[in-house]
Design a protein around this motif. Structure first.
Motif, PDB file in Angstrom:
ATOM      1  N   PHE A 267       0.858  -1.185   0.000  1.00  0.00           N
ATOM      2  CA  PHE A 267       0.000   0.000   0.000  1.00  0.00           C
ATOM      3  C   PHE A 267       0.898   1.240   0.000  1.00  0.00           C
ATOM      4  N   CYS A 268       0.639   2.121  -0.945  1.00  0.00           N
ATOM      5  CA  CYS A 268       1.559   3.238  -1.167  1.00  0.00           C
ATOM      6  C   CYS A 268       0.812   4.562  -1.283  1.00  0.00           C
ATOM      7  N   LEU A 269       1.258   5.550  -0.515  1.00  0.00           N
ATOM      8  CA  LEU A 269       0.731   6.910  -0.651  1.00  0.00           C
ATOM      9  C   LEU A 269       1.315   7.561  -1.906  1.00  0.00           C
ATOM     10  N   ALA A 270       0.466   8.171  -2.691  1.00  0.00           N
ATOM     11  CA  ALA A 270       0.916   8.878  -3.889  1.00  0.00           C
ATOM     12  C   ALA A 270      -0.045  10.016  -4.164  1.00  0.00           C
ATOM     13  N   GLY A 271       0.425  11.012  -4.847  1.00  0.00           N
ATOM     14  CA  GLY A 271      -0.426  12.143  -5.162  1.00  0.00           C
ATOM     15  C   GLY A 271       0.268  13.451  -4.828  1.00  0.00           C
ATOM     16  N   HIS A 272      -0.490  14.560  -4.924  1.00  0.00           N
ATOM     17  CA  HIS A 272       0.088  15.876  -4.703  1.00  0.00           C
ATOM     18  C   HIS A 272       0.625  16.020  -3.284  1.00  0.00           C
ATOM     19  N   GLU A 273      -0.098  15.430  -2.322  1.00  0.00           N
ATOM     20  CA  GLU A 273       0.320  15.600  -0.937  1.00  0.00           C
ATOM     21  C   GLU A 273       1.596  14.818  -0.621  1.00  0.00           C
ATOM     22  N   ALA A 274       1.714  13.628  -1.178  1.00  0.00           N
ATOM     23  CA  ALA A 274       2.808  12.726  -0.808  1.00  0.00           C
ATOM     24  C   ALA A 274       3.934  12.680  -1.832  1.00  0.00           C
ATOM     25  N   GLY A 275       3.689  13.162  -3.056  1.00  0.00           N
ATOM     26  CA  GLY A 275       4.698  13.052  -4.100  1.00  0.00           C
ATOM     27  C   GLY A 275       4.770  11.628  -4.639  1.00  0.00           C
TER      28      GLY A 275
ATOM     29  N   THR B 281       3.324  -9.753  -6.701  1.00  0.00           N
ATOM     30  CA  THR B 281       3.143  -8.496  -5.973  1.00  0.00           C
ATOM     31  C   THR B 281       2.170  -7.575  -6.697  1.00  0.00           C
ATOM     32  N   GLU B 282       1.512  -6.737  -5.929  1.00  0.00           N
ATOM     33  CA  GLU B 282       0.726  -5.654  -6.494  1.00  0.00           C
ATOM     34  C   GLU B 282       0.884  -4.436  -5.588  1.00  0.00           C
ATOM     35  N   ILE B 283       0.772  -3.261  -6.195  1.00  0.00           N
ATOM     36  CA  ILE B 283       0.843  -2.015  -5.438  1.00  0.00           C
ATOM     37  C   ILE B 283      -0.506  -1.333  -5.525  1.00  0.00           C
ATOM     38  N   LYS B 284      -1.074  -1.002  -4.378  1.00  0.00           N
ATOM     39  CA  LYS B 284      -2.326  -0.249  -4.347  1.00  0.00           C
ATOM     40  C   LYS B 284      -1.987   1.206  -4.017  1.00  0.00           C
ATOM     41  N   LEU B 285      -2.420   2.096  -4.887  1.00  0.00           N
ATOM     42  CA  LEU B 285      -2.189   3.517  -4.655  1.00  0.00           C
ATOM     43  C   LEU B 285      -3.238   4.075  -3.707  1.00  0.00           C
ATOM     44  N   LEU B 286      -2.794   4.775  -2.716  1.00  0.00           N
ATOM     45  CA  LEU B 286      -3.677   5.368  -1.723  1.00  0.00           C
ATOM     46  C   LEU B 286      -3.572   6.886  -1.792  1.00  0.00           C
ATOM     47  N   SER B 287      -4.688   7.547  -1.499  1.00  0.00           N
ATOM     48  CA  SER B 287      -4.697   9.013  -1.534  1.00  0.00           C
ATOM     49  C   SER B 287      -5.414   9.557  -0.309  1.00  0.00           C
TER      50      SER B 287
ATOM     51  N   PRO C 197     -11.005  11.828   7.026  1.00  0.00           N
ATOM     52  CA  PRO C 197      -9.902  11.613   7.951  1.00  0.00           C
ATOM     53  C   PRO C 197      -9.143  10.313   7.705  1.00  0.00           C
ATOM     54  N   HIS C 198      -9.544   9.558   6.718  1.00  0.00           N
ATOM     55  CA  HIS C 198      -8.913   8.260   6.502  1.00  0.00           C
ATOM     56  C   HIS C 198      -8.334   8.186   5.088  1.00  0.00           C
ATOM     57  N   ILE C 199      -7.562   7.146   4.860  1.00  0.00           N
ATOM     58  CA  ILE C 199      -6.949   6.919   3.549  1.00  0.00           C
ATOM     59  C   ILE C 199      -7.826   5.971   2.743  1.00  0.00           C
ATOM     60  N   GLU C 200      -8.084   6.326   1.507  1.00  0.00           N
ATOM     61  CA  GLU C 200      -8.906   5.477   0.652  1.00  0.00           C
ATOM     62  C   GLU C 200      -8.084   4.976  -0.523  1.00  0.00           C
ATOM     63  N   THR C 201      -8.402   3.751  -0.950  1.00  0.00           N
ATOM     64  CA  THR C 201      -7.734   3.181  -2.113  1.00  0.00           C
ATOM     65  C   THR C 201      -8.275   3.833  -3.367  1.00  0.00           C
TER      66      THR C 201
END
Length: 309
Positions: free
Chosen positions: A257-265, A287-293, A299-303
């Motif tokens: 699970f990986c944070l990505a986007g404007h906030e996290a880069g 393996t698979e990577i799920k992008l989280l934003s 208040p929570h992280i969504e896939t």
């Protein structure tokens, strides 16, 4: 005396999904396998054996557009033996060549060499290289029809249904003819199947180098590949670390699970991609990577999406 070559291929690879349609010097990998089989004089029919699930429809469509015979098996997607036997039952050949669809360096001369040896030895069911022979060959298996029937009958467990020939390793039943190689491919031992991103990088480099200096209607010569590997350690190093999956091990899948986007880069994504590749190539894991934003009003992280394997 009909000889049937069956290419086994599905796009569902856990380590490199869609690999059969990935390009090698301008053509899909599966097309490179097929064009090499066309040069084997002892083969009468070539059929692509895949599964009938929607994920593999693209593979079926490629075969139809390329004029390649194709059978989409409606049974268990993991039952490779059942998938192949359905094709064999329909075509009723005397000799069978099974080809792994991820091996775009199968050698047509060796295929004819092996079939010729099997055809003049009716007391044998299959062929193997002599124990002292080291070779680059991968992704081929040869059977008489009676030999295939023996193998199919004893392929009862999940692993033997999923891996062609595994049942004979558990309980040897086939009479194998030990033969010499069709040429000297003993200079170096190296994997030439495409299972991971590193394998694909290696094969792309091989194909690019060949077609820089050879005509478009030629095929990559396996002897030339051997020379390249011996002469260029950096070429060999591209996928030297990749571990071949073993048929007696059930490999697990890992989700990152990986944070990505404007906030996290995208730094997290790059690091996750490196980790995913290492898990695939060193440990054989899917393996698979799920992008989280981070959502602005939550208040929570969504896939957001599932990507990268």
């Amino acid at each position: 005396m009909k000889t049937l070559a069956i290419i086994g291929a599905r796009l569902n690879s856990s380590r490199l999904p869609g690999k059969h349609l990935m390009p090698l010097a301008g053509k899909p990998l599966i097309a490179r396998v097929y064009e090499r089989l066309l040069l084997a004089h002892r083969i009468d029919e070539i059929v692509l054996a895949t599964t009938a699930d929607s994920y593999n429809q693209q593979l079926v469509e490629w075969a139809i557009s390329a004029g390649v015979g194709v059978k989409a098996y409606a049974g268990d997607v993991n039952d490779l033996m059942g998938r192949l036997d359905a094709v064999i039952t329909e075509f009723d050949p005397q000799y069978i060549v099974y080809i792994c669809g991820d091996c775009p360096l199968i050698e047509p001369v060796f295929i004819d060499h092996a079939l010729n040896a099997l055809m003049v030895s009716p007391e044998h069911d299959s062929i193997v290289l002599k124990a002292e022979v080291q070779s680059l060959h991968e992704g081929m298996a040869f059977y008489t029809r009676s030999g295939w029937n023996k193998l199919y009958e004893v392929s009862q467990c999940d692993m033997s249904r999923e891996h062609v020939g595994y049942a004979d390793k558990l309980s040897p039943i086939l009479q194998k003819l030990a033969i010499e190689d069709s040429g000297d491919y003993s200079k170096i031992k190296h994997r030439i199947s495409v299972d991971t991103p590193a394998d694909y990088h290696f094969m792309s480099e091989i194909y690019t180098r060949w077609y820089q200096h050879h005509s478009a209607d030629s095929i990559v010569d396996l002897g030339w590949v051997q020379q390249q590997l011996v002469a260029d350690p950096e070429l060999a190093a591209i996928n030297m670390h990749v571990q071949q999956k073993k048929p007696d091990i059930k490999y697990q899948n890992v989700t990152l699970f990986c944070l990505a986007g404007h906030e996290a880069g995208i730094g997290h994504l790059r690091r996750c991609s490196r980790i995913a590749n290492a898990l695939q190539e060193y440990l054989g894991l899917g393996t698979e990577i799920k992008l989280l934003s981070l959502q602005a009003n939550a208040p929570h992280i969504e896939t957001k999406s599932s990507v990268f394997t």
